[in-house]
Each structure stands twice: as C-alpha cells, then as structure tokens.
Design a protein around this motif. Structure first.
Motif, mmCIF file in Angstrom:
data_model
loop_
_atom_site.group_PDB
_atom_site.id
_atom_site.type_symbol
_atom_site.label_atom_id
_atom_site.label_comp_id
_atom_site.label_asym_id
_atom_site.label_seq_id
_atom_site.Cartn_x
_atom_site.Cartn_y
_atom_site.Cartn_z
ATOM 1 N N ARG A 111 46.619 39.055 39.167
ATOM 2 C CA ARG A 111 46.605 39.046 37.695
ATOM 3 C C ARG A 111 48.019 39.218 37.133
ATOM 4 O O ARG A 111 48.366 38.617 36.110
ATOM 5 C CB ARG A 111 45.691 40.149 37.175
ATOM 6 C CG ARG A 111 44.197 39.844 37.338
ATOM 7 C CD ARG A 111 43.332 40.993 36.840
ATOM 8 N NE ARG A 111 41.918 40.719 36.969
ATOM 9 C CZ ARG A 111 41.066 40.539 35.967
ATOM 10 N NH1 ARG A 111 41.508 40.605 34.715
ATOM 11 N NH2 ARG A 111 39.785 40.293 36.178
ATOM 12 N N ALA A 112 48.839 40.017 37.798
ATOM 13 C CA ALA A 112 50.215 40.219 37.340
ATOM 14 C C ALA A 112 51.012 38.919 37.451
ATOM 15 O O ALA A 112 51.785 38.560 36.544
ATOM 16 C CB ALA A 112 50.880 41.329 38.143
ATOM 17 N N HIS A 113 50.845 38.197 38.563
ATOM 18 C CA HIS A 113 51.544 36.921 38.718
ATOM 19 C C HIS A 113 51.035 35.894 37.717
ATOM 20 O O HIS A 113 51.822 35.092 37.193
ATOM 21 C CB HIS A 113 51.377 36.403 40.152
ATOM 22 C CG HIS A 113 52.106 37.214 41.177
ATOM 23 N ND1 HIS A 113 53.476 37.399 41.139
ATOM 24 C CD2 HIS A 113 51.665 37.888 42.268
ATOM 25 C CE1 HIS A 113 53.852 38.159 42.162
ATOM 26 N NE2 HIS A 113 52.773 38.475 42.858
ATOM 27 N N LEU A 114 49.738 35.909 37.440
ATOM 28 C CA LEU A 114 49.182 35.020 36.433
ATOM 29 C C LEU A 114 49.793 35.317 35.066
ATOM 30 O O LEU A 114 50.196 34.406 34.330
ATOM 31 C CB LEU A 114 47.664 35.189 36.379
ATOM 32 C CG LEU A 114 46.916 34.498 35.235
ATOM 33 C CD1 LEU A 114 47.107 32.995 35.291
ATOM 34 C CD2 LEU A 114 45.426 34.853 35.289
ATOM 35 N N ALA A 115 49.886 36.586 34.708
ATOM 36 C CA ALA A 115 50.468 36.961 33.418
ATOM 37 C C ALA A 115 51.925 36.519 33.321
ATOM 38 O O ALA A 115 52.389 36.086 32.256
ATOM 39 C CB ALA A 115 50.355 38.468 33.211
ATOM 40 N N ALA A 116 52.667 36.599 34.432
ATOM 41 C CA ALA A 116 54.077 36.181 34.425
ATOM 42 C C ALA A 116 54.186 34.676 34.178
ATOM 43 O O ALA A 116 55.063 34.222 33.419
ATOM 44 C CB ALA A 116 54.735 36.554 35.742
ATOM 45 N N LEU A 117 53.309 33.900 34.802
ATOM 46 C CA LEU A 117 53.341 32.457 34.571
ATOM 47 C C LEU A 117 52.935 32.133 33.138
ATOM 48 O O LEU A 117 53.557 31.286 32.487
ATOM 49 C CB LEU A 117 52.413 31.746 35.554
ATOM 50 C CG LEU A 117 52.292 30.232 35.355
ATOM 51 C CD1 LEU A 117 53.651 29.544 35.450
ATOM 52 C CD2 LEU A 117 51.312 29.634 36.363
ATOM 53 N N GLU A 118 51.917 32.809 32.624
ATOM 54 C CA GLU A 118 51.501 32.557 31.244
ATOM 55 C C GLU A 118 52.625 32.869 30.266
ATOM 56 O O GLU A 118 52.844 32.123 29.296
ATOM 57 C CB GLU A 118 50.265 33.384 30.922
ATOM 58 C CG GLU A 118 49.005 32.901 31.635
ATOM 59 C CD GLU A 118 47.770 33.685 31.261
ATOM 60 O OE1 GLU A 118 46.680 33.104 31.224
ATOM 61 O OE2 GLU A 118 47.905 34.903 30.989
ATOM 62 N N GLU A 119 53.359 33.933 30.512
ATOM 63 C CA GLU A 119 54.478 34.276 29.635
ATOM 64 C C GLU A 119 55.554 33.206 29.685
ATOM 65 O O GLU A 119 56.133 32.821 28.659
ATOM 66 C CB GLU A 119 55.054 35.635 30.033
ATOM 67 C CG GLU A 119 56.195 36.121 29.148
ATOM 68 C CD GLU A 119 55.766 36.353 27.711
ATOM 69 O OE1 GLU A 119 56.653 36.358 26.827
ATOM 70 O OE2 GLU A 119 54.552 36.534 27.452
#
Length: 294
Positions: free
Chosen positions: A49-57
């Motif tokens: 989820r943290a890596h997903l949030a980084a890509l979304e940002e």
C-alpha cells in the motif's frame, strides 16, 4: 478533483469524485498497465500500500508535467476494478480504463466515468456475435476440447463484447498446446478474436486452467495500445507497458519499453525477456523515473 458537489433528486449532496489525472495536452508519453497483480497487489500488505501511494502521488503531481497519458488495460470489468480499488487501498483514477480485455474503454476527464463512444462504435461495427461464440464452443466440445464458462467473482459481470471460458489443463503441456491450437484455429474460422493464457491463481483463477476469452477481433490489449497511441499522437519510442502474465505479452510487445513486474508468472517470464527487479507499483515508479527523467 472538483471543487463543487452535485446533488441527487432529494437535494442531498453527492460525494466528490475520487482523485483523478488531468489529460495531458499534448500527450508526450503513453503508459499502459495491467491492473490485477501488476498495478494492484491483491495481498494489499502495508508495504504494498505504501508503494501504491508513492506511485499515485507521482502520477498526481508529475504526470501532466511530463505529458504522460496513463491507464489500465485489464481483463477485469470496470465494476470489478472499482471494487478492488476500494478493497486494496487504491484511490487515484487513471486517465482511462480499458476493461474486459479492451472491450470497454472508459475515460475519467472530471473524475466521472465516461464510456468512449468512438471505441464502442468500433466494436459495434465489428459484427461480434455471442451466438457465434456458442457455436464455436459447441463444436470444440464435439472435437474433444471442453471449455467451461467463467463465473469467478473477479471477472465482474458479463460484458457485451467478451465471453470468457476456462480450459482445464490435461497435465501435459504438449497436449494442452494441441488443444489450444484448435481453439485458436476455430476462433479464426468463426471470425472471433481470442485470448489464451495460463491462469494466475493470485487473481482468483483456478491453478490448473487456462483463460480462453472470445472477443471482437478489433479488441485485445495490443489493439488498445495502437488505438490510443494513434488517437493521442504519441510516438512509438515514448510508449511503456507493464504486465505480469501471459495475456499481457502482446501489449508489452506493442510498445518500445515493455516490462514484466518481478512477481510475474513463470509462463510470462519464460516468454518475455524484460523483467523489472521490482514487483507491482515499484516497477512502474522505477521505470517512470528512469524514462521520464526523474
């Protein structure tokens, strides 16, 4: 994101649409990603989820700056994609979703799903006929190749231009390939597009089966890539794609920079040379930073 709320008939404000990407003008790059187990990790661990949030940002803050057109090209329907987003913590809508193996094409210019009329007309003009699919499946059964319909929840509701079946492995790769070659031949004879790939249990499929999808010949992940690149005027050398399984390989081969994610299936790894050292969204973010200059 929008600054205003719409209201329903009772005067109750509707919620804001989810965060979404603004279409680049013009599009300098185009990136196409499979959804299940490529963009979205179904395990949804805290790290994933943290890596997903980084890509979304990254997408929210830098996609427009780089002229990046980005979307998901997936076997799942749009309804299924939305359910998985909510369950696994994805919050940002891409520019487009080409769902159900490209038989649905939806844009989100203002955060609201807007089916693409140009693509739908192309499918209507294709002459795809579900009755013809049934004839082909019946004939295959008479020839000793049994297919059974897919009813797995992850596929979402049946779609107008996609009919999905499973073929259960015979336990011998050579016999499997002989049977699947007959499936491909009959699909061509009946004027049907066909997608055949080994199932990925991580997405909810049975482990001992192959996906067999019948669709219009104008569809498929490769044709989605070609259509959108031509429509937005993106040069071939500025195209990327990401996938994890056999049904992504035609898409990866249709772009200049195609990558399997590190968590890809053994079948896909054996058939495509470019594999990222990173899984899921880490692979996408690493490639974007490399090719887009950040």
């Amino acid at each position: 994101m929008t600054d205003t709320l719409s209201s329903d008939a009772a005067g109750v404000p509707a919620p804001d649409p989810p965060p979404h990407l603004r279409l680049p003008e013009p599009a300098g790059w185009a990136a196409f990603s499979d959804f299940d187990e490529t963009y979205l990790a179904h395990a949804a661990t805290p790290g994933q989820r943290a890596h997903l949030a980084a890509l979304e940002e990254f997408l929210l803050t830098e996609a427009v700056e780089h002229g990046l057109l980005f979307g998901w090209v997936t076997g799942s329907s749009l309804a299924s994609v939305r359910e998985k987003m909510a369950r696994c913590g994805a919050r940002v809508l891409p520019h487009f979703v080409a769902g159900a193996l490209g038989t649905e094409l939806t844009f989100f210019p203002d955060g609201i799903a807007r089916p693409d009329p140009e693509w739908r007309q192309l499918l209507l003009d294709s002459g795809f006929d579900r009755a013809r699919v049934a004839e082909a499946v019946d004939r295959l059964a008479r020839l000793g190749v049994g297919l059974f319909p897919q009813n797995a929840p992850h596929t979402g509701n049946p779609t107008e231009f996609l009919v999905s079946h499973y073929f259960r492995s015979l336990g011998d790769p050579q016999r499997d390939e002989q049977s699947l070659a007959l499936v491909r031949d009959l699909a061509d004879e009946y004027g049907l597009g066909i997608n055949v790939s080994r199932c990925n249990p991580a997405t909810g499929d049975p482990a001992d089966c192959y996906d067999v999808d019948f669709l219009p010949q104008v569809c498929g992940k490769r044709n989605v890539v070609r259509h959108l690149c031509a429509r937005f005027g993106v040069a071939p050398e500025r195209t990327l794609a990401f996938g994890d399984s056999g049904n992504d390989l035609e898409m990866l081969g249709a772009v200049r920079h195609g990558y399997l994610v590190a968590n890809c299936t053994p079948e896909a790894r054996s058939r495509f040379p470019q594999v990222s050292p990173h899984p899921h969204t880490r692979a996408l973010l690493t490639a974007f930073r490399h090719h887009l200059g950040r």
